[in-house]
Design an enzyme around this catalytic site. Structure first.
Site, mmCIF file in Angstrom:
data_model
loop_
_atom_site.group_PDB
_atom_site.id
_atom_site.type_symbol
_atom_site.label_atom_id
_atom_site.label_comp_id
_atom_site.label_asym_id
_atom_site.label_seq_id
_atom_site.Cartn_x
_atom_site.Cartn_y
_atom_site.Cartn_z
ATOM 1 C CG ASN A 11 55.472 -35.751 -31.724
ATOM 2 O OD1 ASN A 11 54.813 -34.885 -31.130
ATOM 3 N ND2 ASN A 11 55.825 -36.897 -31.163
ATOM 4 C CE LYS A 13 59.320 -36.228 -29.569
ATOM 5 N NZ LYS A 13 60.143 -37.332 -29.133
ATOM 6 C CD GLU A 169 57.655 -42.461 -33.887
ATOM 7 O OE1 GLU A 169 58.141 -41.512 -34.504
ATOM 8 O OE2 GLU A 169 57.155 -42.348 -32.755
ATOM 9 C CB SER A 215 67.288 -40.145 -34.551
ATOM 10 O OG SER A 215 67.175 -40.166 -33.141
ATOM 11 N N GLY A 236 60.460 -35.864 -34.752
ATOM 12 C CA GLY A 236 60.405 -35.174 -33.467
ATOM 13 C C GLY A 236 61.318 -33.957 -33.464
ATOM 14 N N GLY A 237 62.514 -34.116 -32.934
ATOM 15 C CA GLY A 237 63.453 -33.006 -32.751
ATOM 16 C C GLY A 237 63.626 -32.127 -33.978
HETATM 17 C C1 PEP Z 1 59.026 -38.887 -32.278
HETATM 18 O O1 PEP Z 1 58.873 -38.303 -31.232
HETATM 19 O O2 PEP Z 1 58.068 -39.432 -32.809
HETATM 20 C C2 PEP Z 1 60.376 -38.932 -32.875
HETATM 21 C C3 PEP Z 1 60.565 -39.703 -33.905
HETATM 22 O O3 PEP Z 1 61.351 -38.142 -32.280
HETATM 23 P P1 PEP Z 1 62.831 -37.866 -32.848
HETATM 24 O O4 PEP Z 1 62.702 -37.559 -34.307
HETATM 25 O O5 PEP Z 1 63.323 -36.704 -32.046
HETATM 26 O O6 PEP Z 1 63.618 -39.119 -32.620
#
Ligand code: PEP
Length: 252
Positions: A11, A13, A169, A215, A236-237
């Site tokens: 993702n 974003k 999540e 994360s 995400g990141g």
């Molecule tokens: C997300 O945005 O769905 C997510 C899990 O972000 P991160 O991995 O950065 O926590």
């Protein structure tokens, strides 16, 4: 070994300009090693067409949008339709993400309508659910996730539900560097699978892919993915770094 699909979905974003998005997708694809894991790029709308060209012809690599409008078309300035997404090669759409819930007020009936609309156009919903920190601290996480899933997914027929990917999540783990322990993830995934079984039966429950998100990094992916009810991750990141995303893809 379960017969469920393993999926690692990124993702992005609201990150990457046009050239940066192309470079990232190309770098991921260049490093991709043979795997049974399905890979999904969840990109901003502007990247869908170019990333679709980059992944075309590669087995088990797909595209996801990060939003869709619940109507077919019309006077909805700034919105995007399911048919538009299909027309650029998009197969999935992320719905119910905690950032859409927190910053854009999405919940309940609206998410239920978007899920239905996505399915009408053969876009697979990657449906996100999860509790906030105060809920977890009060031990009410199962109650909250159950209410989300019942109001936002259980209007679907069993056949429709079969197209849905769920991403658990916990909001307190998204972008915070705090990850749920593999045991916390497993407990919630097993709980969600039981809910699905009670509603749609064991076959549907056993076939449903349930991702963990929050994360996930190369350093923790293996432990989390080793749990029997964790079928992959929504990332995400770490999906913004080709090396990290590939390492996570290789973590099964
Ligand atoms: C997300 O945005 O769905 C997510 C899990 O972000 P991160 O991995 O950065 O926590």
């Amino acid at each position: 070994m379960s017969q469920r699909k393993h999926i690692v979905a990124g993702n992005w974003k609201m990150n990457k300009d046009y050239d940066g998005g192309r470079a990232l997708a190309q770098a991921v694809v260049d490093q991709l090693q043979a795997t049974d894991t399905h890979v999904i790029f969840g990109t901003p709308f502007i990247h869908l067409k170019s990333v679709s060209k980059i992944v075309s012809g590669i087995n088990n690599v797909h595209l996801a949008a990060q939003n869709v409008h619940q109507a077919d078309s019309g006077a909805y300035t700034g919105e995007i339709s399911a048919a538009m997404l299909r027309s650029v090669g998009c197969d999935f759409v992320i719905l119910g993400h905690s950032e859409r819930r927190a910053y854009f007020g999405e919940a309940g009936q609206l998410i239920a309508d978007k899920v239905k609309q996505a399915l009408k156009h053969e876009l697979g919903p990657i449906y996100c659910c999860g509790e906030e920190l105060d809920v977890r601290e009060a031990g009410r996480q199962e109650e909250v996730v159950k209410a989300q899933i019942e109001s936002e997914l259980f209007h679907l027929s069993a056949e429709e539900f079969g197209q849905v990917v769920i991403a658990y999540e916990p909001v307190w783990a998204i972008g915070t560097g705090k990850t749920a322990s593999p045991e916390q993830a497993q407990d919630m995934h097993a709980f969600i699978r039981q809910l699905i079984q009670d509603k749609y039966g064991a076959d549907t429950a056993n076939a449903t892919t349930i991702l963990y998100g929050g994360s996930v990094k190369p350093a923790n992916a293996k432990d989390i993915f080793s749990k029997p009810d964790v079928d992959g991750g929504l990332i995400g990141g770490a999906s913004l770094k080709a090396n990290d995303f590939n390492a996570i893809i290789q973590s099964f």
